[in-house]
Write an enzyme that holds these catalytic residues in place. Structure first.
Site, PDB file in Angstrom:
ATOM      1  N   LYS A   9       0.886  -1.176   0.000  1.00  0.00           N
ATOM      2  CA  LYS A   9       0.000   0.000   0.000  1.00  0.00           C
ATOM      3  C   LYS A   9       0.925   1.228   0.000  1.00  0.00           C
ATOM      4  CE  LYS A   9      -1.759   3.054   1.976  1.00  0.00           C
ATOM      5  NZ  LYS A   9      -1.547   4.477   1.566  1.00  0.00           N
ATOM      6  N   GLU A  64      10.065   1.821  10.306  1.00  0.00           N
ATOM      7  CA  GLU A  64      11.084   2.827   9.969  1.00  0.00           C
ATOM      8  C   GLU A  64      10.395   4.177  10.090  1.00  0.00           C
ATOM      9  OE1 GLU A  64      14.171   2.242   9.385  1.00  0.00           O
ATOM     10  OE2 GLU A  64      14.121   0.075   9.099  1.00  0.00           O
ATOM     11  N   CYS A 104      14.194  11.230   5.953  1.00  0.00           N
ATOM     12  CA  CYS A 104      14.064  10.906   7.381  1.00  0.00           C
ATOM     13  C   CYS A 104      15.409  10.938   8.090  1.00  0.00           C
ATOM     14  CB  CYS A 104      13.393   9.561   7.554  1.00  0.00           C
ATOM     15  SG  CYS A 104      14.071   8.320   6.481  1.00  0.00           S
ATOM     16  N   GLU A 145      10.305  16.713  14.127  1.00  0.00           N
ATOM     17  CA  GLU A 145      10.701  16.505  12.744  1.00  0.00           C
ATOM     18  C   GLU A 145       9.950  17.496  11.856  1.00  0.00           C
ATOM     19  OE1 GLU A 145       9.529  12.807  10.718  1.00  0.00           O
ATOM     20  OE2 GLU A 145      11.646  12.683  10.189  1.00  0.00           O
TER      21      GLU A 145
HETATM   22  P1  NAD Z   1       2.584   8.804   7.138  1.00  0.00           P
HETATM   23  O1  NAD Z   1       2.944   8.096   8.371  1.00  0.00           O
HETATM   24  O2  NAD Z   1       1.489   9.769   7.153  1.00  0.00           O
HETATM   25  O3  NAD Z   1       2.184   7.749   5.990  1.00  0.00           O
HETATM   26  C1  NAD Z   1       2.998   6.655   5.653  1.00  0.00           C
HETATM   27  C2  NAD Z   1       2.124   5.569   5.056  1.00  0.00           C
HETATM   28  O4  NAD Z   1       1.216   5.106   6.043  1.00  0.00           O
HETATM   29  C3  NAD Z   1       1.279   6.023   3.871  1.00  0.00           C
HETATM   30  O5  NAD Z   1       1.209   4.985   2.926  1.00  0.00           O
HETATM   31  C4  NAD Z   1      -0.078   6.252   4.506  1.00  0.00           C
HETATM   32  O6  NAD Z   1      -1.148   6.114   3.597  1.00  0.00           O
HETATM   33  C5  NAD Z   1      -0.116   5.149   5.537  1.00  0.00           C
HETATM   34  N1  NAD Z   1      -1.047   5.382   6.657  1.00  0.00           N
HETATM   35  C6  NAD Z   1      -1.447   6.563   7.185  1.00  0.00           C
HETATM   36  N2  NAD Z   1      -2.307   6.356   8.206  1.00  0.00           N
HETATM   37  C7  NAD Z   1      -2.445   5.013   8.330  1.00  0.00           C
HETATM   38  C8  NAD Z   1      -3.179   4.176   9.223  1.00  0.00           C
HETATM   39  N3  NAD Z   1      -3.946   4.666  10.183  1.00  0.00           N
HETATM   40  N4  NAD Z   1      -3.061   2.840   9.074  1.00  0.00           N
HETATM   41  C9  NAD Z   1      -2.269   2.316   8.124  1.00  0.00           C
HETATM   42  N5  NAD Z   1      -1.565   3.055   7.247  1.00  0.00           N
HETATM   43  C10 NAD Z   1      -1.633   4.392   7.362  1.00  0.00           C
HETATM   44  O7  NAD Z   1       3.957   9.406   6.633  1.00  0.00           O
HETATM   45  P2  NAD Z   1       4.231  10.270   5.352  1.00  0.00           P
HETATM   46  O8  NAD Z   1       3.686  11.628   5.587  1.00  0.00           O
HETATM   47  O9  NAD Z   1       3.801   9.527   4.141  1.00  0.00           O
HETATM   48  O10 NAD Z   1       5.840  10.285   5.356  1.00  0.00           O
HETATM   49  C11 NAD Z   1       6.593  11.183   6.117  1.00  0.00           C
HETATM   50  C12 NAD Z   1       7.100  10.538   7.383  1.00  0.00           C
HETATM   51  O11 NAD Z   1       7.754   9.301   7.140  1.00  0.00           O
HETATM   52  C13 NAD Z   1       8.125  11.363   8.103  1.00  0.00           C
HETATM   53  O12 NAD Z   1       7.803  11.422   9.464  1.00  0.00           O
HETATM   54  C14 NAD Z   1       9.435  10.611   7.904  1.00  0.00           C
HETATM   55  O13 NAD Z   1      10.406  10.791   8.864  1.00  0.00           O
HETATM   56  C15 NAD Z   1       8.998   9.221   7.836  1.00  0.00           C
HETATM   57  N6  NAD Z   1       9.950   8.425   7.072  1.00  0.00           N
HETATM   58  C16 NAD Z   1      10.755   7.536   7.720  1.00  0.00           C
HETATM   59  C17 NAD Z   1      11.666   6.789   7.010  1.00  0.00           C
HETATM   60  C18 NAD Z   1      12.562   5.787   7.654  1.00  0.00           C
HETATM   61  O14 NAD Z   1      13.095   4.937   6.986  1.00  0.00           O
HETATM   62  N7  NAD Z   1      12.765   5.825   8.945  1.00  0.00           N
HETATM   63  C19 NAD Z   1      11.746   6.938   5.641  1.00  0.00           C
HETATM   64  C20 NAD Z   1      10.924   7.856   5.025  1.00  0.00           C
HETATM   65  C21 NAD Z   1      10.012   8.583   5.762  1.00  0.00           C
END
Ligand code: NAD
Length: 472
Positions: free
Chosen positions: A170, A245, A279, A379
């Site tokens: 997803k 992650e 990130c 962040e």
């Molecule tokens: P997000 O957490 O909003 O979304 C990530 C994914 O989770 C998306 O596919 C989203 O549709 C899904 N999602 C959202 N709510 C959900 C729920 N209730 N249940 C299941 N899935 C759900 O994050 P984002 O805005 O897409 O990305 C930015 C964030 O990701 C930043 O905080 C960044 O630090 C983090 N990030 C971490 C890494 C790492 O490897 N540590 C890498 C990239 C991004």
């Protein structure tokens, strides 16, 4: 505009069972460039059932049998590098240069690395009177964010498939197009039906249904800490394994005696790459108080070289942010920093000049940031660097470790020995010593609220395995 109405389930593109769609915006032009299905719980159910149906046969294949389609998958990624880069430019706003060298090339490198890791991995081990088999973890839910939209997919899906797991992916709402391209490449590679499935959709609907599905054995999630915590709770209720992650607030620590100019210049490049939407970005630069103003001046000068612009131009180093919400959030953080006493030495919260359209933020450097300031704790996920001063090494370590996160970092010193001694005290998963290069074979992941588990390399394969021991 391309209107896609289908999901990739059970080896074919099937019409989504829902009627809602997700518009895909180009962040530089603000135009809607495509739409994809907002998948429903029924779509997710069909995809998970397909993955479950394929799991036993795929899990019983030999590594050599899995290597054949995985090699074709790698070759497909290689053949489509330009198309991948162009897609990431269009849906993420990432400048074409970075999209080519990182967004397209890194997943190819990671996919290649798993061909040799799989070929050399020992799936059985003798422990005393036991033979221990490394078996696949089962059916995997992969939930990914938008900032490195293909890399994060490949870093989960490829080792999962190599381990003998089947997968339902997803991807993030903002970047579904490169995920759809990936599904086409997987299809062409000729995996058995159901081994890989893609459901686009909204996190709170499709993502939540996937994480909670009783037939999912392991949830591998990359994204925000807040959503990660929710997913861990859901998965915990079903006794599913989780790999998380999450976010970061990484510190780059310049110790006295280090090459200050190089350390600061590298930091500025690091924090502005991908418009700060990384990130692992070193969002906190820690400099000794005696060198503080010198460091601030170097950073301000370096930041001036980053002019936001059209991501399709090879000259552009800084593109827009992914969407309007993210742009507003980042500008809000800069305003908060100023209200809390920070000094803006480059950029600022105003819109960049001459860019009326697009989700742009000025590349910003903040001085006089205190360790407890909002921008030093939370962040931001935008092109914002905070510079903090420390009195001595103990103070530097206290500041470096003084956030909820522990994903990445940097240490610069006169010699590697001094830097390593400091780095060993940091509560952080990955640290670059004196500008050490990113290594896609090294375990990647966080301490504290930056996550659970490790991706990439051998450690990334082992996330998707579970041991079974037979006693003789
Ligand atoms: P997000 O957490 O909003 O979304 C990530 C994914 O989770 C998306 O596919 C989203 O549709 C899904 N999602 C959202 N709510 C959900 C729920 N209730 N249940 C299941 N899935 C759900 O994050 P984002 O805005 O897409 O990305 C930015 C964030 O990701 C930043 O905080 C960044 O630090 C983090 N990030 C971490 C890494 C790492 O490897 N540590 C890498 C990239 C991004």
């Amino acid at each position: 505009m391309q209107q896609h109405g289908d999901q990739y389930i059970g080896g074919e593109w099937v019409v989504s069972l829902g009627t809602d769609t997700i518009p895909v915006l180009n962040p530089a032009t603000e135009e809607v460039i495509a739409s994809v299905p907002a998948g429903t719980a029924e779509d997710v159910d069909a995809a998970v059932n397909a993955a479950r149906a394929a799991a036993r046969a795929w899990g019983a294949t030999t590594p050599a049998e899995r290597l054949e389609p995985l090699t074709r998958l790698r070759d497909g990624l290689a053949a489509r590098q330009q198309e991948i880069a162009a897609t990431v430019v269009a849906e993420l706003g990432c400048p074409i240069g970075f999209a080519t060298t990182v967004q397209a090339a890194l997943p190819l490198g990671v996919a290649s690395s798993y061909l040799s890791i799989l070929a050399g991995y020992e799936f059985t081990e003798q422990v005393g009177n036991s033979t221990v088999y490394a078996e696949p973890a089962g059916v995997v839910a992969a939930i990914t964010p938008w900032n490195y939209p293909l890399h994060q997919v490949v870093a989960k899906v490829v080792p999962a498939l190599a381990a003998g797991c089947t997968v339902v992916l997803k991807p993030a709402e903002d970047t579904p197009l490169v995920a759809r391209l990936f599904a086409r490449i997987v299809h062409e590679a000729g995996f058995p039906a159901g081994v890989f499935n893609l459901v686009t959709g909204v996190g709170t609907v499709a993502g939540a249904a996937l994480a909670a599905h009783p037939e999912i054995d392991l949830v591998s999630f990359t994204g925000s800490t807040a959503v990660g915590a929710r997913i861990a709770g859901i998965a915990g209720g079903g006794i599913k394994r989780v790999a998380l992650e999450l976010g970061g607030k990484s510190a780059n620590v310049v110790l006295p005696g280090a090459d200050l100019a190089r350390a600061v210049n590298v930091n500025v490049g690091n924090v502005f790459a991908n418009s700060g939407q990384t990130c692992t970005a070193w969002t906190r630069l820690l400099v000794h108080q005696d060198q503080y103003e010198e460091a601030v001046a170097i950073a301000a000068k370096a930041a001036a070289k980053y002019v936001p612009g059209d991501p399709t131009s090879p000259e552009t180093r800084l593109g827009p942010l992914v969407n309007a919400k993210q742009r507003d959030r980042v500008r809000g953080y800069i305003e908060t920093a100023v209200a809390e006493g920070a000094r803006v030495v480059a950029g600022g919260p105003e819109a960049p000049e001459g860019l009326a359209t697009g989700f742009y933020v000025r590349p910003t450097v903040l001085a006089d940031v205190t360790p407890d300031a909002t921008v030093a704790q939370e962040e931001i996920f935008g092109p914002v660097l905070s510079i903090l001063s420390y009195r001595d090494e103990a103070h530097a370590l206290e500041i470096a470790n003084g956030t909820a996160y522990g994903l990445a970092g940097g240490v610069w010193a006169a010699d590697n020995e001094t830097a390593v001694a400091f780095a060993r005290g940091m509560d952080t998963g990955q640290i670059d010593i004196n500008g050490g290069r990113f290594n896609p074979l090294a375990p990647f992941g966080g301490y504290k609220q930056s996550g659970v588990g490790r991706e990439l390399g051998r450690h990334g394969l082992e996330e998707f395995l579970q041991p079974k021991s037979l006693q003789f």
